[in-house]
Design a protein around this motif. Structure first.
Motif, PDB file in Angstrom:
ATOM      1  N   ALA A 168     106.493 128.508 -12.335  1.00  0.00           N
ATOM      2  CA  ALA A 168     106.252 127.806 -11.068  1.00  0.00           C
ATOM      3  C   ALA A 168     107.194 126.613 -10.929  1.00  0.00           C
ATOM      4  CB  ALA A 168     104.797 127.361 -10.992  1.00  0.00           C
ATOM      5  N   GLN A 185     102.618 129.397  -3.442  1.00  0.00           N
ATOM      6  CA  GLN A 185     101.228 129.055  -3.112  1.00  0.00           C
ATOM      7  C   GLN A 185     100.257 130.095  -3.669  1.00  0.00           C
ATOM      8  OE1 GLN A 185     101.178 128.655   1.146  1.00  0.00           O
ATOM      9  NE2 GLN A 185     102.416 126.769   1.153  1.00  0.00           N
ATOM     10  N   ARG A 217      99.990 129.649  -7.468  1.00  0.00           N
ATOM     11  CA  ARG A 217      99.152 128.505  -7.853  1.00  0.00           C
ATOM     12  C   ARG A 217      97.682 128.799  -7.605  1.00  0.00           C
ATOM     13  NH1 ARG A 217     103.348 124.277  -5.097  1.00  0.00           N
ATOM     14  NH2 ARG A 217     104.517 123.720  -6.997  1.00  0.00           N
ATOM     15  N   ARG A 243      94.772 128.755 -10.438  1.00  0.00           N
ATOM     16  CA  ARG A 243      93.537 127.950 -10.329  1.00  0.00           C
ATOM     17  C   ARG A 243      92.303 128.833 -10.479  1.00  0.00           C
ATOM     18  NH1 ARG A 243      96.495 125.388  -6.151  1.00  0.00           N
ATOM     19  NH2 ARG A 243      95.434 126.675  -4.584  1.00  0.00           N
ATOM     20  N   GLU A 302     110.041 126.037  -8.051  1.00  0.00           N
ATOM     21  CA  GLU A 302     110.087 124.814  -7.235  1.00  0.00           C
ATOM     22  C   GLU A 302     111.514 124.262  -7.168  1.00  0.00           C
ATOM     23  OE1 GLU A 302     107.342 122.107  -8.983  1.00  0.00           O
ATOM     24  OE2 GLU A 302     105.607 122.901  -7.899  1.00  0.00           O
ATOM     25  N   ALA A 306     103.015 127.985 -15.736  1.00  0.00           N
ATOM     26  CA  ALA A 306     103.408 126.681 -15.189  1.00  0.00           C
ATOM     27  C   ALA A 306     104.924 126.514 -15.224  1.00  0.00           C
ATOM     28  CB  ALA A 306     102.738 125.565 -15.980  1.00  0.00           C
TER      29      ALA A 306
END
Length: 511
Positions: free
Chosen positions: A410, A502, A505, A509, A414, A407
């Motif tokens: 990521a 993308q 992520r 998930r 971003e 996390a």
């Protein structure tokens, strides 16, 4: 441009034939032809290049020639003095960006691959050589120099009181490196000397040549990593005829030798113990040191404060910047993310956060007027998921190496995307797959460069010497490519980063 391209450009611009230039510098016309076509490397003798430059400079008489050369040399106007113009032309010819980038790449590969020891281990037993008691002892030739140096180091290593050794030599170092047995012995003795708390001030002989600079740094790097060595260099040219060696321990002894050219086979190497003589040589060294400049500043993980002060000073002035790290730059890390990483690492959160705020402010201020290009190699998504991506330069924060959780990585990516969208002077170049090289290069055009070995144990080199800074800048530009550097496809880079994010992520998930 390579040396071959520059030479061909100048000869074409001045309508100089191979035979005409060859006659001016006492070379064969076919050799000049091969130089122009890149079939021969640039001559190592700078006198040849200076002769070429002087000859070609005299043929620059037309306005169109002067305009073309001003553009090529990136000068507002050419020097009016003929000698200064020829000197400027020679400097331009000598600066071969492509060859320099290759040499820097080899240096960095060696740097990142250094072993896990901060300095050579001490010898298996203490020195047993009986130190000469005479006020002056003479040893001849290469073997004599080795014997004198070994006596000198053994006696220093045996001393109870640490001191600062003063080292200089512009004689050939073959006596130190040719015999692998002695070379290993020398390295271990130096390690023993440093392990006893002694420090070293060394003046490197580099003659402003990139090969010599990088060679000197590489040779001494295992010892530099002890943090006990201060390297300097003399910035002006010397004739290289009369050469001298000074190895001085002010409280103990001095080894002094002289030679002409490369003739050391019969040279006298004198070991002095007389305090007055040793003091005289120490003063000679200090006089020379006053004419020298620091070659670089060296920081280990123990020198966090010095490293922080240096990098804050480095970032204070405005300049175009290129940076390559092993992951993402701390400069682009969101403050909240950094705070969490500092807490997790056990580093001093207050001090590091204050430093980061200052660095971040300088970074954003610099973006108002100057380019900042970050070279990024996106890691394999599985490496991110497994926590295998290191936070760049986290070793120097005071809490040891820190790795992103997925996390966090990521969130940092971003922020990079956000900067790309909001700051037109911030650029990202996506390099190929990550390599095993463990280094950071942070270059600011015409200001300097910070180079870090990020494998264990980490070490940071801060350099402002002009040729070194230019070589590392060219190395980074060579990775990007001149065209890509000048015309960044921001949309393509943003699209690639978005697709990667993308995919990351989606993988997170999916578990």
């Amino acid at each position: 441009m390579t040396f071959a391209e520059k030479l061909d450009f100048l000869m074409t611009l001045t309508k100089t034939t191979n035979s005409a230039l060859a006659a001016r510098v006492a070379l064969d016309a076919s050799y000049i032809s091969r130089l122009r076509r890149g079939k021969r490397l640039m001559p190592k003798d700078e006198g040849i290049i200076q002769g070429m430059a002087a000859s070609l400079a005299r043929r620059v008489v037309e306005d169109y020639q002067k305009r073309a050369l001003s553009d090529a040399l990136k000068l507002a106007s050419l020097p009016g003095d003929a000698g200064a113009f020829a000197e400027e032309l020679a400097r331009w010819l000598l600066h071969d960006a492509a060859a320099g980038a290759e040499r820097v790449g080899m240096f960095l590969s060696g740097l990142s691959g250094l072993g896990n020891r901060s300095a050579p281990a001490r010898p298996p037993e203490d020195c047993q050589l009986p130190f000469p008691l005479d006020a002056m002892s003479v040893y001849y030739g290469v073997e004599g120099k080795r014997r004198a140096a070994e006596y000198f180091l053994c006696e220093v290593a045996a001393g109870e009181k640490p001191q600062t050794l003063l080292l200089f030599s512009d004689e050939s170092t073959a006596w130190m490196t040719e015999d692998p047995v002695f070379a290993e012995r020398w390295a271990k003795l130096m390690g023993r000397v440093l392990s006893r708390g002694n420090r070293i001030k060394i003046i490197h002989t580099i003659s402003r040549e990139l090969d010599e600079m990088l060679s000197a740094i590489s040779q001494w790097m295992p010892l530099y990593m002890s943090g006990a060595i201060e390297p300097y260099f003399y910035p002006k040219k010397r004739d290289g005829i009369f050469k001298r060696t000074l190895f001085i321990a002010p409280e103990t002894a001095a080894v002094v030798s002289n030679s002409v050219g490369d003739q050391i086979a019969a040279a006298a190497n004198i070991l002095y113990r007389d305090p007055a003589a040793v003091g005289s040589f120490a003063e000679e060294f200090r006089q020379y040191l006053r004419l020298c400049r620091p070659l670089m500043r060296i920081f280990t993980a123990r020198d966090q404060d010095g490293y922080s002060r240096t990098i804050l000073e480095f970032e204070r002035e405005r300049a175009d910047t290129i940076m390559k790290t092993e992951s993402l730059s701390l400069l682009t890390m969101p403050e909240r993310l950094l705070a969490g990483i500092l807490r997790r690492s056990g580093a001093d959160e207050c001090s590091n956060f204050s430093i980061h705020e200052t660095r971040r402010g300088s970074f954003l201020e610099n973006l108002r007027s100057n380019r900042f290009t970050e070279i990024i190699s996106l890691p394999d998504i599985e490496a991110v998921k497994s926590g295998g991506v290191k936070v760049s330069m986290s070793d120097m924060l005071g809490g040891g190496a820190v790795y992103y959780d997925p996390a966090e990585f990521a969130a940092h990516l971003e922020q990079v995307l956000s900067l790309l969208g909001s700051c037109e002077n911030y650029h990202v170049h996506l390099a190929g797959k990550p390599t095993e090289d463990r280094y950071m290069v942070y270059a600011r055009e015409e200001l300097g460069v910070i180079v870090a070995k990020t494998s264990q144990p980490p070490v940071v080199l801060a350099m402002s010497e002009g040729n070194m800074a230019a070589a590392f800048w060219d190395f980074l530009k060579n990775i990007i490519g001149e065209k890509a550097y000048q015309q960044t496809d921001r949309a393509a880079v943003s699209g690639a980063l978005s697709r990667y994010l993308q995919s990351l992520r989606a993988a997170l998930r999916a578990g």
